[in-house]
Motif scaffolding. Structure first.
Motif, short mmCIF file in Angstrom:
data_model
loop_
_atom_site.label_atom_id
_atom_site.label_comp_id
_atom_site.label_asym_id
_atom_site.label_seq_id
_atom_site.Cartn_x
_atom_site.Cartn_y
_atom_site.Cartn_z
N ASP A 1 5.96 -4.79 -9.16
CA ASP A 1 4.72 -5.16 -8.72
C ASP A 1 3.79 -4.12 -8.06
O ASP A 1 2.59 -4.37 -8.16
CB ASP A 1 4.93 -6.40 -7.48
CG ASP A 1 5.58 -7.52 -8.19
OD1 ASP A 1 5.45 -7.83 -9.30
OD2 ASP A 1 6.39 -8.22 -7.51
N ILE A 2 4.38 -3.42 -7.30
CA ILE A 2 3.67 -2.07 -6.82
C ILE A 2 3.10 -1.19 -7.72
O ILE A 2 1.90 -1.08 -7.77
CB ILE A 2 4.55 -1.42 -5.70
CG1 ILE A 2 4.99 -2.22 -4.66
CG2 ILE A 2 4.10 -0.03 -5.25
CD1 ILE A 2 6.22 -1.94 -3.84
N LEU A 3 3.92 -1.05 -8.78
CA LEU A 3 3.32 -0.11 -9.71
C LEU A 3 2.29 -0.80 -10.66
O LEU A 3 1.18 -0.32 -10.90
CB LEU A 3 4.23 0.33 -10.76
CG LEU A 3 5.62 1.24 -10.35
CD1 LEU A 3 6.68 1.49 -11.31
CD2 LEU A 3 4.98 2.58 -9.72
N THR A 4 2.27 -2.07 -10.84
CA THR A 4 1.20 -2.74 -11.59
C THR A 4 0.07 -2.68 -10.70
O THR A 4 -0.99 -2.47 -11.29
CB THR A 4 1.57 -4.06 -11.92
OG1 THR A 4 2.93 -4.15 -12.56
CG2 THR A 4 0.59 -4.95 -12.67
N ALA A 5 0.01 -2.79 -9.51
CA ALA A 5 -1.05 -3.05 -8.58
C ALA A 5 -1.67 -1.33 -8.61
O ALA A 5 -2.93 -1.52 -8.63
CB ALA A 5 -0.88 -3.46 -7.35
N THR A 6 -1.04 -0.71 -8.52
CA THR A 6 -1.17 0.80 -8.28
C THR A 6 -2.04 1.34 -9.61
O THR A 6 -3.10 1.92 -9.54
CB THR A 6 -0.11 1.78 -7.85
OG1 THR A 6 0.66 1.34 -6.82
CG2 THR A 6 -0.61 3.22 -7.94
N ILE A 7 -1.56 0.91 -10.76
CA ILE A 7 -2.13 1.35 -12.15
C ILE A 7 -3.42 0.70 -12.07
O ILE A 7 -4.57 1.32 -12.45
CB ILE A 7 -1.25 0.89 -13.20
CG1 ILE A 7 0.09 1.69 -13.26
CG2 ILE A 7 -1.86 1.20 -14.50
CD1 ILE A 7 1.09 1.07 -14.28
N THR A 8 -3.53 -0.63 -11.63
CA THR A 8 -4.83 -1.53 -11.90
C THR A 8 -5.65 -0.78 -10.84
O THR A 8 -7.11 -0.48 -11.22
CB THR A 8 -4.60 -2.88 -11.49
OG1 THR A 8 -3.47 -3.60 -12.53
CG2 THR A 8 -6.07 -3.56 -11.58
N ASP A 9 -5.54 -0.32 -9.64
CA ASP A 9 -6.42 0.18 -8.85
C ASP A 9 -6.86 1.50 -9.23
O ASP A 9 -7.94 1.68 -9.04
CB ASP A 9 -5.77 0.02 -7.28
CG ASP A 9 -5.74 -1.17 -6.75
OD1 ASP A 9 -6.31 -2.15 -7.19
OD2 ASP A 9 -5.32 -1.20 -5.44
N PHE A 10 -5.91 2.45 -9.65
CA PHE A 10 -6.11 3.79 -9.71
C PHE A 10 -6.90 3.99 -11.04
O PHE A 10 -7.81 4.67 -11.16
CB PHE A 10 -5.07 4.58 -9.75
CG PHE A 10 -5.28 6.07 -9.66
CD1 PHE A 10 -5.26 6.72 -8.35
CD2 PHE A 10 -5.24 6.86 -10.71
CE1 PHE A 10 -5.48 8.02 -8.44
CE2 PHE A 10 -5.56 8.12 -10.84
CZ PHE A 10 -5.77 8.80 -9.77
N CYS A 11 -6.65 3.26 -12.01
CA CYS A 11 -7.53 3.40 -13.38
C CYS A 11 -8.69 2.39 -13.59
O CYS A 11 -9.32 2.72 -14.63
CB CYS A 11 -6.18 3.00 -14.55
SG CYS A 11 -4.80 4.41 -14.61
N SER A 12 -8.86 1.69 -12.67
CA SER A 12 -10.12 0.79 -12.99
C SER A 12 -11.44 1.53 -12.66
O SER A 12 -11.25 2.45 -11.79
CB SER A 12 -9.85 -0.55 -12.12
OG SER A 12 -8.80 -1.34 -12.56
#
Length: 394
Positions: A383-394
């Motif tokens: 869950d943390i990685l999913t949210a981090t990827i979405t935030d960082f790469c958006s």
């Protein structure tokens, strides 16, 4: 002995679209590093599996295999442009299956834990980063590229990440080595050296002709122990403490009736930020030169071996702030910030100019007879990685 599997769904029956199911598939694949265990399976089969899994979810898959039978994968979900790219890095290889309790390739679940070789170190991290990347890009591409590096050989020489970095880069990276869901911002490096103490061979009855290299080496071992004490009393890194040194292997002598002409000591010096192989070589040379000046007939050769740099992240880096924020939201409290005494591929990514940190699952048993991952932590990590990827790469 491990307890029998609890009456929950068998690991082999779990779908591989969730991290627990995918991890069970990865554990069942033998990927022992053959540089550690002659005849080990290597990464071919597990790389094949990961490549198929990622390709089926729309990733562009690149296979790097400079050393036959030792592949690494780089899988990319291309962005639409204008966003930051993020690399998630994890190693496919494991240590030996020998002396592991039970069947190390049988992923057994009990009391919220999965047991098996690599559950903790670090196929749990591989499963989490694969599922997280797939979830983050399932509804379409982000602005930035999402890059998964599933690498060979971290447990020995890290040639997998070195090979990846020759052709691929990113604006930031997360290494998903196990960290108990704590944000790891530094780790030690190491430098190996051989010290060859030179004596003179002679018959045991002729002490007037012989110089005992083993006895001379004893002077160095005492000096090495003293160096270790001085390091422990010296300036300390705020997270890592001080560097350390120890003698690892010693070889010398031929037979009882001969003065030994050579004695070789292999030592390891663990380093902290601000130290490197050059500074360690100067430190050891000073010790050895002092012995050469004060101990009769003391002669030596110092040879540098494998060395890896320590790592320290910038706590204000964008990827550190993003992951820390998302971890706090998922965990319900600010994550612990910590450092590790062992070496990881973070140092290679950092040296390549990629800001990075280490963040992974909870569990126990890296390289041990009983190894397990806490499955709740595996879900939280995903869950943390999913949210981090979405935030960082958006």
């Amino acid at each position: 002995m491990l307890p029998e599997t609890a009456p929950t769904p068998a690991a082999a029956e779990l779908p591989d679209s969730d991290p627990t199911g995918l991890l069970s598939r990865l554990i069942a694949i033998d990927s022992v590093n053959p540089d550690l265990v002659p005849g080990g399976a290597g990464e071919t089969v597990i790389a094949d599996f990961c490549g198929r899994w990622l390709a089926a979810r729309g990733f562009e898959v690149h296979r790097l295999e400079r050393r036959p039978g030792r592949p690494s994968l780089v899988a990319i979900a291309r962005g639409t442009g204008g966003g930051r790219s993020l690399m998630l890095n994890g190693h496919l290889d494991t240590v030996s299956l020998a002396d592991h309790d039970g069947d190390p390739l049988d992923p057994r679940i009990r009391d919220g834990r999965m047991y098996g070789r690599g559950t903790f170190d670090m196929k749990g991290g591989i499963a989490a980063m694969m599922v997280a990347a797939a979830r983050a890009t399932a509804d379409g591409p982000l602005r930035g590229d999402v890059v998964l590096a599933c690498v060979a050989d971290e447990e020995h020489g890290s040639f997998g990440t070195e090979e990846v970095l020759e052709s691929f880069t990113a604006d930031a990276a997360i290494v998903t080595e196990p960290s108990h869901l704590e944000v790891t911002l530094a780790h030690k490096g190491f430098a190996w050296f051989d010290v060859e103490i030179e004596g003179t061979a002679a018959h045991g009855s002729r002490p007037d002709l012989g110089v005992d290299a083993i006895a001379k080496a004893g002077h160095f071992l005492v000096a090495l122990e003293d160096l270790g004490r001085r390091l422990a009393e010296g300036p300390a890194h705020p997270l890592l403490g001080t560097g350390t040194v120890h003698a690892s292997v010693i070889h010398g002598g031929e037979e009882p009736s001969t003065y030994p002409a050579h004695c070789r000591i292999t030592l390891e010096r663990r380093t902290v930020p601000g130290e490197n192989a050059d500074s360690v070589e100067r430190e050891l040379t000073a010790v050895l030169d002092q012995l050469a000046a004060s101990v009769p007939d003391f002669r030596y050769r110092l040879t540098r071996g494998l060395h890896r740099e320590p790592f320290e992240a910038d706590p204000e880096a964008a990827i550190v702030r993003t992951l820390t924020r998302r971890a706090e939201q998922t965990l319900g409290h600010p994550p612990v910030v910590r450092a590790e005494p062992f070496w990881t591929d973070c140092a290679l990514l950092d040296r390549a100019g990629i800001p990075c940190l280490l963040f992974g699952v909870d569990g126990e048993g890296a390289h041990a007879a009983t190894e397990y991952v806490d499955l709740a932590s595996l879900d939280r990590l995903t869950d943390i990685l999913t949210a981090t990827i979405t935030d960082f790469c958006s």
